[in-house]
Design an enzyme around this catalytic site. Sequence first.
Site, short mmCIF file in Angstrom:
data_model
loop_
_atom_site.label_atom_id
_atom_site.label_comp_id
_atom_site.label_asym_id
_atom_site.label_seq_id
_atom_site.Cartn_x
_atom_site.Cartn_y
_atom_site.Cartn_z
CE1 TYR A 157 31.82 28.87 40.42
CE2 TYR A 157 30.63 27.61 38.75
CZ TYR A 157 31.13 28.81 39.21
OH TYR A 157 30.93 29.97 38.48
CE LYS A 161 28.81 30.75 41.13
NZ LYS A 161 28.79 32.18 41.50
P1 NAP Z 1 37.08 36.34 38.90
O1 NAP Z 1 37.77 36.84 37.69
O2 NAP Z 1 37.80 35.33 39.74
O3 NAP Z 1 36.64 37.58 39.81
C1 NAP Z 1 35.99 37.36 41.05
C2 NAP Z 1 36.49 38.37 42.04
O4 NAP Z 1 35.87 38.09 43.31
C3 NAP Z 1 38.01 38.29 42.27
O5 NAP Z 1 38.59 39.57 42.25
C4 NAP Z 1 38.09 37.64 43.64
O6 NAP Z 1 39.28 37.96 44.35
C5 NAP Z 1 36.87 38.21 44.32
N1 NAP Z 1 36.55 37.49 45.54
C6 NAP Z 1 36.80 36.18 45.83
N2 NAP Z 1 36.44 35.90 47.09
C7 NAP Z 1 35.95 37.05 47.62
C8 NAP Z 1 35.45 37.40 48.90
N3 NAP Z 1 35.37 36.50 49.89
N4 NAP Z 1 35.05 38.68 49.11
C9 NAP Z 1 35.14 39.61 48.13
N5 NAP Z 1 35.62 39.34 46.89
C10 NAP Z 1 36.03 38.08 46.65
O7 NAP Z 1 35.67 35.68 38.50
P2 NAP Z 1 34.67 36.02 37.27
O8 NAP Z 1 34.93 35.03 36.20
O9 NAP Z 1 34.67 37.47 36.98
O10 NAP Z 1 33.28 35.58 37.95
C11 NAP Z 1 32.42 36.51 38.62
C12 NAP Z 1 31.17 35.75 39.06
O11 NAP Z 1 30.52 35.17 37.92
C13 NAP Z 1 31.50 34.59 40.01
O12 NAP Z 1 30.51 34.48 41.00
C14 NAP Z 1 31.47 33.38 39.09
O13 NAP Z 1 31.19 32.20 39.79
C15 NAP Z 1 30.38 33.78 38.12
N6 NAP Z 1 30.49 33.10 36.81
C16 NAP Z 1 31.61 33.22 36.04
C17 NAP Z 1 31.68 32.56 34.82
C18 NAP Z 1 32.87 32.66 33.91
O14 NAP Z 1 32.92 31.92 32.91
N7 NAP Z 1 33.84 33.51 34.18
C19 NAP Z 1 30.60 31.76 34.38
C20 NAP Z 1 29.47 31.66 35.21
C21 NAP Z 1 29.42 32.34 36.42
P3 NAP Z 1 40.53 36.90 44.25
O15 NAP Z 1 40.98 36.90 42.82
O16 NAP Z 1 41.54 37.46 45.21
O17 NAP Z 1 39.97 35.56 44.69
#
Ligand code: NAP
Length: 234
Positions: A157, A161
């Site tokens: 991961y 990133k």
């Molecule tokens: P999340 O709640 O898991 O939402 C991500 C969404 O992306 C989910 O609906 C997921 O579907 C979908 N997804 C996964 N694989 C995909 C694909 N191949 N094509 C299209 N959609 C896909 O994550 P989040 O926490 O909102 O994070 C959003 C972004 O911010 C991510 O890139 C994450 O790495 C980044 N981020 C998050 C955090 C945090 O603390 N939350 C911190 C730093 C960075 P499924 O659920 O079916 O997999």
Amino acid sequence: MSISKGIALITGSAQGIGRSIAVQLARDGFDIALNDLPDQNAKLELVATDIESLGRQVCVVPADVTVEKQVKEMVDDAVIKLGGLDVMVANAGIVEVSSLGSSTLESWDRTFSVNARGPYLCYKYAAMQMIEQGRGGRIIGASSILGKMGFPYNSAYTASKFAVRGLTQAAAVELGQYGITVNAYAPGAIQTPMTKTMMDEFGKANYERIIKDPCCRKWVMSVSRTRWQTLLRY
Ligand code: NAP
């Protein structure tokens, strides 16, 4: 309905950060194309209803961002339905937690496929569309605080990133000539279904060990103890 400020496509917007970005951009006056995996269609339709109630145009463009043909069709579909593309938010991402020793090549490839190849394809097809339109644009990708510093049990991961930062910087210097800006966001811990996955895998008992580990102390200290406790309860 007020005059549209532009058309924004947000990947992974069925839930979490992507959903919030989509709703906020709609509040800011953008028409919205919502993407997530095809099996998240029901959730996407709910987000679409929320955006419609804000008086904006919205369409649902399900696709797997790891598949080039689907990303191209997603962009084409949004352009046909909403009339163009001004903002691409390559937000979709996944996390899989494991020690380096117990990690697998499959998990590495899966993580890079969604977190690095996905943004690459989204940047590519958004840039092609924006250059053709000739009115500039905004391309934005999801990095992370783990795109700026290492974190244990998150090798793939973290590396993916860091890759988003490299891709973003290269695209920014290349696309500036077309009036297209390219940036990445690097959130700390945000309470979403993804964080729940991470917390479930770390387990409550690991909190004290994580906070004492010198290599993640800086990162952990950037998230307050209260916030960590909230996340662990989530
Ligand atoms: P999340 O709640 O898991 O939402 C991500 C969404 O992306 C989910 O609906 C997921 O579907 C979908 N997804 C996964 N694989 C995909 C694909 N191949 N094509 C299209 N959609 C896909 O994550 P989040 O926490 O909102 O994070 C959003 C972004 O911010 C991510 O890139 C994450 O790495 C980044 N981020 C998050 C955090 C945090 O603390 N939350 C911190 C730093 C960075 P499924 O659920 O079916 O997999």
